[in-house]
Design a protein around this motif. Structure first.
Motif, PDB file in Angstrom:
ATOM      1  N   UNK A   3       2.138   9.505 -24.804  1.00  0.00           N
ATOM      2  CA  UNK A   3       2.914  10.497 -24.061  1.00  0.00           C
ATOM      3  C   UNK A   3       2.579  11.908 -24.517  1.00  0.00           C
ATOM      4  N   UNK A   4       2.420  12.084 -25.828  1.00  0.00           N
ATOM      5  CA  UNK A   4       2.125  13.409 -26.360  1.00  0.00           C
ATOM      6  C   UNK A   4       0.775  13.937 -25.911  1.00  0.00           C
ATOM      7  N   UNK A   5      -0.150  13.031 -25.615  1.00  0.00           N
ATOM      8  CA  UNK A   5      -1.482  13.441 -25.167  1.00  0.00           C
ATOM      9  C   UNK A   5      -1.572  13.588 -23.654  1.00  0.00           C
ATOM     10  N   UNK A   6      -0.457  13.358 -22.962  1.00  0.00           N
ATOM     11  CA  UNK A   6      -0.440  13.417 -21.498  1.00  0.00           C
ATOM     12  C   UNK A   6       0.062  14.768 -21.017  1.00  0.00           C
ATOM     13  N   UNK A   7      -0.635  15.347 -20.063  1.00  0.00           N
ATOM     14  CA  UNK A   7      -0.164  16.605 -19.486  1.00  0.00           C
ATOM     15  C   UNK A   7       1.110  16.394 -18.696  1.00  0.00           C
ATOM     16  N   UNK A   8       1.227  15.229 -18.067  1.00  0.00           N
ATOM     17  CA  UNK A   8       2.384  14.873 -17.253  1.00  0.00           C
ATOM     18  C   UNK A   8       2.675  13.395 -17.443  1.00  0.00           C
ATOM     19  N   UNK A   9       3.949  13.051 -17.475  1.00  0.00           N
ATOM     20  CA  UNK A   9       4.381  11.658 -17.467  1.00  0.00           C
ATOM     21  C   UNK A   9       5.323  11.462 -16.293  1.00  0.00           C
ATOM     22  N   UNK A  10       5.067  10.431 -15.494  1.00  0.00           N
ATOM     23  CA  UNK A  10       5.930  10.105 -14.363  1.00  0.00           C
ATOM     24  C   UNK A  10       6.569   8.756 -14.631  1.00  0.00           C
ATOM     25  N   UNK A  11       7.888   8.711 -14.660  1.00  0.00           N
ATOM     26  CA  UNK A  11       8.609   7.456 -14.845  1.00  0.00           C
ATOM     27  C   UNK A  11       9.136   6.980 -13.505  1.00  0.00           C
ATOM     28  N   UNK A  12       8.814   5.733 -13.165  1.00  0.00           N
ATOM     29  CA  UNK A  12       9.236   5.169 -11.890  1.00  0.00           C
ATOM     30  C   UNK A  12      10.200   4.003 -12.072  1.00  0.00           C
ATOM     31  N   UNK A  13      10.698   3.811 -13.287  1.00  0.00           N
ATOM     32  CA  UNK A  13      11.567   2.667 -13.581  1.00  0.00           C
ATOM     33  C   UNK A  13      13.034   3.082 -13.535  1.00  0.00           C
ATOM     34  N   UNK A  14      13.951   2.119 -13.352  1.00  0.00           N
ATOM     35  CA  UNK A  14      15.375   2.446 -13.380  1.00  0.00           C
ATOM     36  C   UNK A  14      15.770   3.114 -14.686  1.00  0.00           C
ATOM     37  N   UNK A  15      16.880   3.835 -14.655  1.00  0.00           N
ATOM     38  CA  UNK A  15      17.311   4.597 -15.825  1.00  0.00           C
ATOM     39  C   UNK A  15      17.397   3.733 -17.076  1.00  0.00           C
ATOM     40  N   UNK A  16      17.972   2.534 -16.943  1.00  0.00           N
ATOM     41  CA  UNK A  16      18.116   1.666 -18.117  1.00  0.00           C
ATOM     42  C   UNK A  16      16.765   1.156 -18.589  1.00  0.00           C
ATOM     43  N   UNK A  17      15.803   1.074 -17.680  1.00  0.00           N
ATOM     44  CA  UNK A  17      14.495   0.549 -18.038  1.00  0.00           C
ATOM     45  C   UNK A  17      13.725   1.427 -18.997  1.00  0.00           C
ATOM     46  N   UNK A  18      14.017   2.718 -18.989  1.00  0.00           N
ATOM     47  CA  UNK A  18      13.310   3.652 -19.877  1.00  0.00           C
ATOM     48  C   UNK A  18      14.158   4.077 -21.060  1.00  0.00           C
ATOM     49  N   UNK A  19      15.390   3.612 -21.126  1.00  0.00           N
ATOM     50  CA  UNK A  19      16.319   4.114 -22.149  1.00  0.00           C
ATOM     51  C   UNK A  19      15.815   3.853 -23.565  1.00  0.00           C
ATOM     52  N   UNK A  20      15.344   2.629 -23.833  1.00  0.00           N
ATOM     53  CA  UNK A  20      14.954   2.273 -25.201  1.00  0.00           C
ATOM     54  C   UNK A  20      13.709   3.024 -25.671  1.00  0.00           C
ATOM     55  N   UNK A  21      12.852   3.402 -24.745  1.00  0.00           N
ATOM     56  CA  UNK A  21      11.604   4.084 -25.127  1.00  0.00           C
ATOM     57  C   UNK A  21      11.633   5.570 -24.779  1.00  0.00           C
ATOM     58  N   UNK A  22      12.799   6.069 -24.386  1.00  0.00           N
ATOM     59  CA  UNK A  22      12.909   7.470 -23.981  1.00  0.00           C
ATOM     60  C   UNK A  22      12.458   8.451 -25.061  1.00  0.00           C
ATOM     61  N   UNK A  23      12.815   8.266 -26.338  1.00  0.00           N
ATOM     62  CA  UNK A  23      12.354   9.235 -27.351  1.00  0.00           C
ATOM     63  C   UNK A  23      10.838   9.320 -27.435  1.00  0.00           C
ATOM     64  N   UNK A  24      10.146   8.196 -27.277  1.00  0.00           N
ATOM     65  CA  UNK A  24       8.684   8.215 -27.323  1.00  0.00           C
ATOM     66  C   UNK A  24       8.117   8.884 -26.079  1.00  0.00           C
TER      67      UNK A  24
END
Length: 270
Positions: free
Chosen positions: A183-204
């Motif tokens: 994520x840090x090496x990405x100019x842009x990150x697009x999340x297409x998953x439900x809110x709960x689906x990204x919750x555990x990995x949100x800090x990364x």
């Protein structure tokens, strides 16, 4: 004339707010736009039962792949994305398009992202919105994409879409220890998953400087909160919804979208 958004669940959709505002601004006072509960399996039969007063439909999950398959004509970008969120009535049946691509490009341009030439990007998820995201990012010039998903088999279609769009693609599991670095090496990150689906990995995921979270209900998502806390730029699904609706209105009505009126309607939600 009639139009609607088809999906399941569909009660949360804000598309009626935008389309109705557009029709009023265009003076189309006898046009209607509704929400209709419809699964992908139900979609072909429902479309076949619509009368001649139906000009078009917006399609949300889980019917976007079924919409593409049922169409009698398809735009190149819809075929590339393997997904259609827009069906327009034509003499032979329905023309499929994917204005989700416009939605993602427009939302990113709204936060200053206009050129991704030579840059790495990340797409989280492998569902119906992930492929339009890849097409949009490729169109902005991205050189490589990492697709983050729960399995490489699930991500196969999205990875193939990236290659067809002309950008390098690699897979990363949602449990990959490299997620923060990716994520840090990405100019842009697009999340297409439900809110709960990204919750555990949100800090990364929040290590990316610009994050587009395609979700708008509920808002803010755990990912949006994490990006804000990390000092990054986050843009939500309402911006994407607005940008993709412009093209739908224009295809349904044959007139330029009344953007100011549609933006004003969206502003009432804030």
């Amino acid at each position: 004339m009639r139009a609607a958004v088809l999906g399941s669940p569909v009660g949360h959709s804000k598309s009626p707010l935008l389309h109705r505002a557009a029709y009023r601004a265009l003076g189309l006072d006898d046009w209607t736009y509704d929400r209709i509960e419809c699964t992908g399996e139900q979609l072909p039969g429902m479309l076949d039962g619509f009368g001649p007063e139906w000009v078009g439909v917006s399609v949300t999950m889980p019917g976007k792949v079924a919409a593409l398959a049922h169409a009698t004509e398809r735009t190149d970008r819809a075929v590339l994305a393997g997904s259609a969120n827009t069906l327009v009535r034509i003499p032979s049946g329905w023309r499929a398009d994917c204005t989700d691509v416009d939605g993602i490009v427009g939302a990113l341009r709204g936060v200053g992202v206009t050129d991704l030439s030579g840059r790495n990007v990340t797409v989280v998820g492998a569902g119906g919105t992930s492929r339009p995201a890849v097409v949009a990012l490729a169109g902005l010039g991205a050189a490589a994409v990492t697709v983050v998903a729960r399995s490489v088999d699930r991500a196969a279609d999205t990875l193939a879409c990236a290659e067809a769009a002309g950008i390098r693609a690699e897979f990363a599991h949602t449990t990959d220890s490299r997620l923060a670095a990716i994520a840090g090496a990405s100019a842009v990150l697009v999340s297409t998953v439900p809110a709960v689906g990204a919750a555990d990995i949100a800090p990364a995921l929040a290590r990316s400087p610009v994050v587009l979270d395609a979700i708008y209900d509920p808002w803010p998502t755990p990912l949006a909160v994490a990006v804000d806390a990390a000092g990054g730029t986050v843009v939500g699904g309402l911006s994407m919804l607005l940008e993709q609706a412009y093209g739908q209105v224009e295809q349904f009505t044959g007139r330029p979208a009344p953007r100011a009126a549609m933006q004003a309607a969206l502003d009432t939600l804030e």
